[in-house]
Design an enzyme around this catalytic site. Structure first.
Site, PDB file in Angstrom:
ATOM      1  N   ASP A 244      62.488  62.337  60.445  1.00  0.00           N
ATOM      2  CA  ASP A 244      63.033  62.114  61.774  1.00  0.00           C
ATOM      3  C   ASP A 244      63.757  60.776  61.762  1.00  0.00           C
ATOM      4  OD1 ASP A 244      63.532  61.687  64.463  1.00  0.00           O
ATOM      5  OD2 ASP A 244      61.450  61.860  65.104  1.00  0.00           O
TER       6      ASP A 244
ATOM      7  N   SER B 273      60.282  62.433  72.634  1.00  0.00           N
ATOM      8  CA  SER B 273      61.641  62.026  72.296  1.00  0.00           C
ATOM      9  C   SER B 273      62.203  61.089  73.373  1.00  0.00           C
ATOM     10  CB  SER B 273      62.507  63.274  72.099  1.00  0.00           C
ATOM     11  OG  SER B 273      63.733  62.959  71.496  1.00  0.00           O
TER      12      SER B 273
ATOM     13  N   HIS C  25      61.545  65.981  63.698  1.00  0.00           N
ATOM     14  CA  HIS C  25      61.626  65.629  65.107  1.00  0.00           C
ATOM     15  C   HIS C  25      61.478  66.892  65.965  1.00  0.00           C
ATOM     16  CE1 HIS C  25      62.915  63.088  68.483  1.00  0.00           C
ATOM     17  NE2 HIS C  25      63.545  64.155  68.930  1.00  0.00           N
TER      18      HIS C  25
END
Length: 316
Positions: free
Chosen positions: A238, A145, A268
């Site tokens: 996501d 991320s 995600h």
């Protein structure tokens, strides 16, 4: 912000032979002073003169390749505890020693403080300090991320230096801070990561919107090729899906050896959802093992290349 950073119970990770805190020594010449600004101007702040916290994970005493790990958390939360389980799985499934870096968070430390911290860690690792134990040649750099974005920019900042990592592993990375691609609107609500939260996190890390391109990997990749073999994974549900795919395409266009792995049915953060989702666990196990194969192959090539001419099978 206090709620995001509050300690909370987490599923324990697998046991390892060694898990301990490490202090990365303070630097005497802050990145900003040494690099004169550069592509991502360093902070040159007094915190560069303070040791950087990290945590070392090893599955045994034998020589291993090393991975520097950069946690996610929207640039504003997360740390050594939030990704402890993932780092343990990474160490076991990828067959690597792992050094998790506790970089500075926004808004107290906006961009590029976190990037500077990871660069600092990689430069220290390049000296192969004895605190890390026996290591094979070669270094990997991994991030999920926001950590993927930070890892990518750190690698770019070290291009052409001995501290440049050999393999880059980016899991569903932030890659376009403008939030302008289609998946942001398609998956921006109801899938665990909202576009409203994303915009808030980004504004804390890059308060000046005119600088978003400077810290967006898709823009950096167009201007600066990165000669580091890269494994990049995305999740289908996501909001960051399309920018991750675009980054893989831009890297390949610039000549980077990229392996792109989409996961159309996942959300995600699936690498940290293994304790609650069998699908996430299976995908994560496969992805971490694939990264380990890339890293071990690189370590073998580096070892053989550095072996004396009369040493059989790369022995030294």
């Amino acid at each position: 912000m206090r709620r995001l950073r509050a300690p909370r119970p987490r599923e324990a990770g697998p046991g390892l032979s060694e898990v301990r805190g490490i202090e990365i020594p303070a630097r005497e010449d802050p990145i900003g002073e040494r690099r004169g600004g550069g592509t991502r101007a360093g902070t040159g702040s007094i915190t560069d003169h303070v040791p950087l916290r990290a945590r070392l994970y090893r599955s045994g005493p034998d020589a291993l390749p090393l991975t520097v790990f950069v946690h996610g958390g929207g640039f504003v939360f997360g740390g050594l505890e939030s990704h402890d389980r993932l780092c343990r799985r990474l160490a076991l499934l990828a067959g690597t020693a792992v050094l998790a870096v506790d970089y500075r968070l926004a808004p107290e430390h906006p961009a590029p403080a976190a990037v500077d911290d990871v660069m600092r860690a990689l430069e220290w690792v390049a000296s192969r300090p004895k605190e890390l134990g026996q290591l094979l040649p070669g270094t990997g750099l991994a991030g999920d991320s926001a950590g993927g974005l930070i890892a990518y920019l750190a690698a770019c900042g070290l291009a052409g230096t001995p501290a440049l990592p050999d393999v880059l592993f980016l899991a569903y990375p932030n890659a376009d801070l403008s939030l302008s691609l289609q998946s942001v609107s398609e998956k921006g609500e109801g899938w665990g990561l909202s576009v409203q939260d994303l915009a808030f996190y980004i504004a804390q890390w890059v308060p000046d919107a005119s600088l978003l391109g400077k810290f967006s990997p898709v823009e950096v990749a167009r201007a600066q090729p990165l000669p580091v073999r890269t494994l990049l994974a995305t999740a289908g549900h996501d909001p960051l899906r399309d920018e991750g795919k675009l980054l893989a395409e831009e890297l390949a266009r610039g000549g980077t050896d990229v392996e792109y792995r989409p996961h159309p049915d996942l959300v995600h953060g699936f690498l940290t959802l293994d304790a609650v989702s069998p699908a996430a666990r299976h995908a994560g196990d496969s992805l971490l093992a694939a990264y380990g194969s890339l890293l071990s192959h690189t370590a073998m090539l580096r070892r053989d290349r550095n072996a004396p001419p009369d040493a059989p099978n790369g022995a030294t």
